[in-house]
Design a protein around this motif. Structure first.
Motif, PDB file in Angstrom:
ATOM      1  N   GLY A  53       0.789  -1.216   0.000  1.00 48.73           N
ATOM      2  CA  GLY A  53       0.000   0.000   0.000  1.00 48.73           C
ATOM      3  C   GLY A  53       0.826   1.273   0.000  1.00 48.73           C
ATOM      4  O   GLY A  53       0.275   2.357  -0.192  1.00 48.73           O
ATOM      5  N   GLN A  54       2.141   1.164   0.221  1.00 50.38           N
ATOM      6  CA  GLN A  54       2.984   2.344   0.230  1.00 50.38           C
ATOM      7  C   GLN A  54       3.376   2.737  -1.195  1.00 50.38           C
ATOM      8  O   GLN A  54       3.337   1.927  -2.117  1.00 50.38           O
ATOM      9  N   ILE A  55       3.750   3.997  -1.341  1.00 48.45           N
ATOM     10  CA  ILE A  55       4.015   4.556  -2.667  1.00 48.45           C
ATOM     11  C   ILE A  55       5.494   4.450  -3.010  1.00 48.45           C
ATOM     12  O   ILE A  55       6.356   4.678  -2.169  1.00 48.45           O
ATOM     13  N   ARG A  56       5.759   4.111  -4.261  1.00 55.35           N
ATOM     14  CA  ARG A  56       7.124   4.197  -4.771  1.00 55.35           C
ATOM     15  C   ARG A  56       7.143   5.166  -5.948  1.00 55.35           C
ATOM     16  O   ARG A  56       6.148   5.357  -6.637  1.00 55.35           O
ATOM     17  N   HIS A  57       8.279   5.783  -6.143  1.00 54.91           N
ATOM     18  CA  HIS A  57       8.427   6.808  -7.182  1.00 54.91           C
ATOM     19  C   HIS A  57       8.440   6.155  -8.555  1.00 54.91           C
ATOM     20  O   HIS A  57       9.041   5.100  -8.748  1.00 54.91           O
ATOM     21  N   ALA A  58       7.768   6.816  -9.545  1.00 51.86           N
ATOM     22  CA  ALA A  58       7.670   6.217 -10.879  1.00 51.86           C
ATOM     23  C   ALA A  58       7.860   7.248 -11.986  1.00 51.86           C
ATOM     24  O   ALA A  58       7.304   7.093 -13.069  1.00 51.86           O
ATOM     25  N   GLY A  59       8.640   8.290 -11.740  1.00 62.30           N
ATOM     26  CA  GLY A  59       8.894   9.270 -12.788  1.00 62.30           C
ATOM     27  C   GLY A  59       8.309  10.626 -12.448  1.00 62.30           C
ATOM     28  O   GLY A  59       7.824  10.854 -11.350  1.00 62.30           O
ATOM     29  N   ARG A  60       8.349  11.564 -13.445  1.00 60.90           N
ATOM     30  CA  ARG A  60       7.898  12.938 -13.208  1.00 60.90           C
ATOM     31  C   ARG A  60       7.086  13.467 -14.369  1.00 60.90           C
ATOM     32  O   ARG A  60       7.257  13.063 -15.514  1.00 60.90           O
ATOM     33  N   LEU A  61       6.208  14.387 -14.050  1.00 58.22           N
ATOM     34  CA  LEU A  61       5.451  15.120 -15.058  1.00 58.22           C
ATOM     35  C   LEU A  61       6.075  16.472 -15.347  1.00 58.22           C
ATOM     36  O   LEU A  61       5.731  17.130 -16.315  1.00 58.22           O
ATOM     37  N   LYS A  62       6.996  16.913 -14.518  1.00 57.51           N
ATOM     38  CA  LYS A  62       7.534  18.266 -14.609  1.00 57.51           C
ATOM     39  C   LYS A  62       8.396  18.453 -15.847  1.00 57.51           C
ATOM     40  O   LYS A  62       9.081  17.529 -16.291  1.00 57.51           O
ATOM     41  N   ASP A  63       8.385  19.673 -16.375  1.00 60.82           N
ATOM     42  CA  ASP A  63       9.254  20.012 -17.482  1.00 60.82           C
ATOM     43  C   ASP A  63      10.601  20.432 -16.930  1.00 60.82           C
ATOM     44  O   ASP A  63      10.949  21.607 -16.881  1.00 60.82           O
ATOM     45  N   MET A  64      11.334  19.457 -16.501  1.00 60.23           N
ATOM     46  CA  MET A  64      12.619  19.728 -15.894  1.00 60.23           C
ATOM     47  C   MET A  64      13.502  18.503 -16.027  1.00 60.23           C
ATOM     48  O   MET A  64      13.050  17.413 -16.366  1.00 60.23           O
ATOM     49  N   VAL A  65      14.775  18.696 -15.769  1.00 56.23           N
ATOM     50  CA  VAL A  65      15.753  17.615 -15.753  1.00 56.23           C
ATOM     51  C   VAL A  65      16.317  17.543 -14.346  1.00 56.23           C
ATOM     52  O   VAL A  65      16.666  18.572 -13.754  1.00 56.23           O
TER      53      VAL A  65
END
Length: 501
Positions: A373-385
């Protein structure tokens, strides 16, 4: 030590004075050649606050601090806040374009810097103070900021566009430090080790954590992959925070028989590589735990020191008290609300409203839920590097690249990289009469290097005949992303590419 923090004040200046009264001559800040006690740091920041006030700094003014990792950085930060002003941390690697933007946008009335960096600071009505010139024995102003007063304009890439200033209050800073202090359960014999530049978030909240706990903070001049654990042994460090490329750079160093000969009891890290998590713990003999957050929202998810079952899963832990974290049902974006939280972006009400639409802060990060049930990171939507631990605004770099005489149009995108996570790549449409060649690519990159911090300079340049545009005439960047981003691109080798050894 929970009782030690039960009566912690709610502003940074009050915390400094509280710690000085409680911990006195105990060591607080340890630099390579200087050690300051809690009482000394309080007295010296009082003196600097008086000196700043004597030069005309008034409550609410913005004062930039552009210094290396020297005692003057935290002392100047505390002094600016004691003067009732707002600190604007500035990366010492900034050059003309990014430095001008931060100083102009923030409206900073002055910059505290060193003789080494003073030449890079634009004048024109802006006062530049070298630290050694702020002398005298003027009394500190009798000013008592409120918890909700803004303490920092902390610049970040935000969600899109040029860097924006997150307005961070005293309450934000104290809450951030308190959350982590409670997580790690500070002990009397703890020693915090930090190697990031003080202009970033991390050394600032760890400074406050040490004030709360009466423990020393060891500040390294810079991060060194080969020297980090040697420093940890030398200083008897028990706690540290690392991020970005730091873990992988350390792991790539040759194993040392002394690797596990340290006092480290907890390594906090943002973005631990799941496949290497167990290997990190085995090599250095200490637990590594995730800490997820942002400049805008402070700590959002934390993994408990005893959460051994999360090693290698990518789980980022649970929200601290006062925070809620969820996923957008349609996009999977990580959404956050609660405290601490910035009060908004300075001078950008529309961006603030967009970031907090629906009553949640939209992080721009994507997440998925693990079986627990915990969250893991899967990328970004931001226009950044995100190059290692550095956030790079694509729009900012594109503006500078567009000033090169050969460039007609340009788009910056992230390129996956094993070491840095991502590197910036520029797609360039040339003006007629210019050749799509290695020398042209080098000229474009060198132009950026003269105007921007080294970590923002494109590592790759690829020439294109044109771009696919959206109905609003914006470059549709998703069509630029390919499995092999290096094909057809010129690799530009600059000093920023060299690993610190």
């Amino acid at each position: 030590m929970a009782d030690r923090r039960s009566d912690v004040p709610d502003t940074v200046p009050a915390l400094v004075r509280w710690a000085a009264a409680r911990f006195g001559d105990r060591e607080f800040l340890r630099f390579p050649d200087v050690s300051l006690s809690f009482a000394q740091a309080d007295a010296e920041s009082d003196r600097l606050a008086g000196a700043l006030a004597a030069t005309g700094v008034r409550p609410g003014d913005r004062v930039a601090v552009m210094l290396d990792n020297v005692p003057g950085w935290p002392l100047s930060w505390l002094a600016v806040l004691k003067a009732g002003a707002v600190t604007v941390p500035v990366n010492v690697r900034y050059r003309a374009a990014d430095l001008e933007h931060v100083l102009r946008d923030s409206g900073a009335v002055a910059t505290v810097t060193s003789a080494e960096h003073a030449g890079h600071v634009p004048r024109g009505g802006h006062v530049v103070h070298t630290l050694d010139a702020l002398t005298g024995s003027h009394p500190a102003p009798e000013i008592s900021p409120s918890p909700n007063d803004v303490a920092n304009f902390q610049y970040t890439s935000g969600t899109t566009g040029f860097p924006k200033a997150c307005m961070l209050t005293h309450a934000y800073w104290l809450r951030t430090a308190r959350v982590v202090a409670d997580l790690v359960d500070l002990r009397d014999d703890d020693v915090m080790l930090i190697a990031q530049a003080y202009s970033y978030m991390d050394p600032q909240w760890t400074t406050l954590l040490c004030l709360m706990g009466g423990i020393p903070q060891v500040v390294l001049p810079r991060f060194s992959a080969s020297g980090f654990w040697r420093s940890a042994r030398e200083h008897g460090a028990t706690l540290t925070y690392v991020l970005g490329t730091m873990p992988l750079l350390m792991y790539k160093q040759p194993p040392d028989p002394l690797d596990r000969h340290n006092r480290m009891r907890l390594v906090l890290c943002s973005g631990i590589a799941p496949r290497l998590h167990a290997a990190f713990e085995e090599r250095w003999g200490a637990p590594w735990r995730e800490l997820y957050g942002s400049t805008e929202s402070g700590p959002d998810l934390l993994s408990a020191p005893d959460a051994r079952d999360q090693v290698g899963t990518g789980s980022m832990g649970l929200p601290p008290p006062g925070k809620e974290v969820t996923l957008d049902e349609e996009t999977g974006e990580i959404l956050v609300r609660g405290e601490p939280m910035m009060t908004g972006y300075w001078n950008h009400p529309e961006a603030t409203a967009h970031a907090f639409r629906g009553g949640w802060y939209h992080t721009g990060d994507l997440g998925v839920r693990n079986p627990d049930g915990q969250i893991r990171h899967a990328g970004r939507l931001k226009d950044m590097v995100r190059r290692g631990g550095e956030n790079i605004s694509c729009a900012e770099v594109e503006r500078v690249l567009g000033e090169h005489p050969a460039v007609l149009n340009v788009a910056l995108v992230p390129v996956p990289d094993e070491l840095f996570g991502e590197l910036p790549k520029a797609f360039v449409q040339l003006r007629p009469g210019y050749e799509a060649s290695g020398p042209t690519a080098a000229s474009v990159a060198e132009h950026a290097a003269r105007r921007l911090a080294p970590f923002k300079v494109p590592a790759f340049v690829e020439f294109v005949d044109g771009f696919r545009l959206t109905p609003s005439a914006r470059i549709e960047k998703r069509h630029l992303m390919r499995p092999d981003q290096r094909t057809g691109a010129f690799r530009v080798t600059l000093p920023a590419d060299k690993e610190r050894a």
